[in-house]
Design a protein around this motif. Structure first.
Motif, short mmCIF file in Angstrom:
data_model
loop_
_atom_site.label_atom_id
_atom_site.label_comp_id
_atom_site.label_asym_id
_atom_site.label_seq_id
_atom_site.Cartn_x
_atom_site.Cartn_y
_atom_site.Cartn_z
N GLN A 1 -8.60 -11.37 2.26
CA GLN A 1 -9.01 -10.02 1.92
C GLN A 1 -7.92 -9.02 2.28
O GLN A 1 -7.22 -9.18 3.27
CB GLN A 1 -10.30 -9.64 2.67
CG GLN A 1 -11.49 -10.45 2.30
CD GLN A 1 -11.97 -10.16 0.89
OE1 GLN A 1 -11.93 -9.03 0.44
NE2 GLN A 1 -12.38 -11.19 0.20
N ASN A 2 -7.79 -7.99 1.44
CA ASN A 2 -6.85 -6.91 1.72
C ASN A 2 -7.65 -5.74 2.26
O ASN A 2 -8.27 -4.99 1.51
CB ASN A 2 -6.08 -6.52 0.46
CG ASN A 2 -5.07 -5.43 0.73
OD1 ASN A 2 -4.89 -5.02 1.86
ND2 ASN A 2 -4.43 -4.97 -0.31
N LEU B 1 -9.34 -0.20 2.50
CA LEU B 1 -10.65 0.28 2.91
C LEU B 1 -10.54 1.69 3.47
O LEU B 1 -9.59 2.00 4.20
CB LEU B 1 -11.25 -0.64 3.98
CG LEU B 1 -11.66 -2.01 3.51
CD1 LEU B 1 -12.14 -2.85 4.70
CD2 LEU B 1 -12.75 -1.93 2.48
N PRO B 2 -11.47 2.55 3.15
CA PRO B 2 -11.41 3.91 3.69
C PRO B 2 -11.74 3.93 5.17
O PRO B 2 -12.55 3.15 5.65
CB PRO B 2 -12.49 4.66 2.90
CG PRO B 2 -13.43 3.59 2.47
CD PRO B 2 -12.61 2.35 2.27
N ILE B 3 -11.08 4.79 5.88
CA ILE B 3 -11.37 4.99 7.30
C ILE B 3 -11.95 6.39 7.40
O ILE B 3 -11.24 7.37 7.17
CB ILE B 3 -10.12 4.85 8.17
CG1 ILE B 3 -9.55 3.45 8.03
CG2 ILE B 3 -10.43 5.19 9.62
CD1 ILE B 3 -8.25 3.24 8.74
N GLY B 4 -13.23 6.47 7.69
CA GLY B 4 -13.85 7.78 7.69
C GLY B 4 -14.66 8.03 8.93
O GLY B 4 -15.19 7.12 9.55
#
Length: 51
Positions: free
Chosen positions: A9-10, A14-17
């Motif tokens: 998986q990449n 992914l958003p970091i929020g």
């Protein structure tokens, strides 16, 4: 998901929020919801101190 699947998986995209857009109703919240909100606020405060 196995460890091998996770390795493929990449996660970089992914958003970091911090302030996620979720709907919350205080009228419908139970004690578990309130505890979870408190834990989340404490985690956010710790993360801010570390940055």
């Amino acid at each position: 998901m196995s460890d091998q699947d996770l390795e493929k998986q990449n996660f970089a995209e992914l958003p970091i929020g911090k302030n996620e857009d979720v709907e919350f109703s205080a009228e419908l919240a139970d004690e578990e919801d309130k505890k979870a909100m408190q834990r989340a606020a404490e985690a956010d405060a710790r993360a801010q101190k570390q940055s």
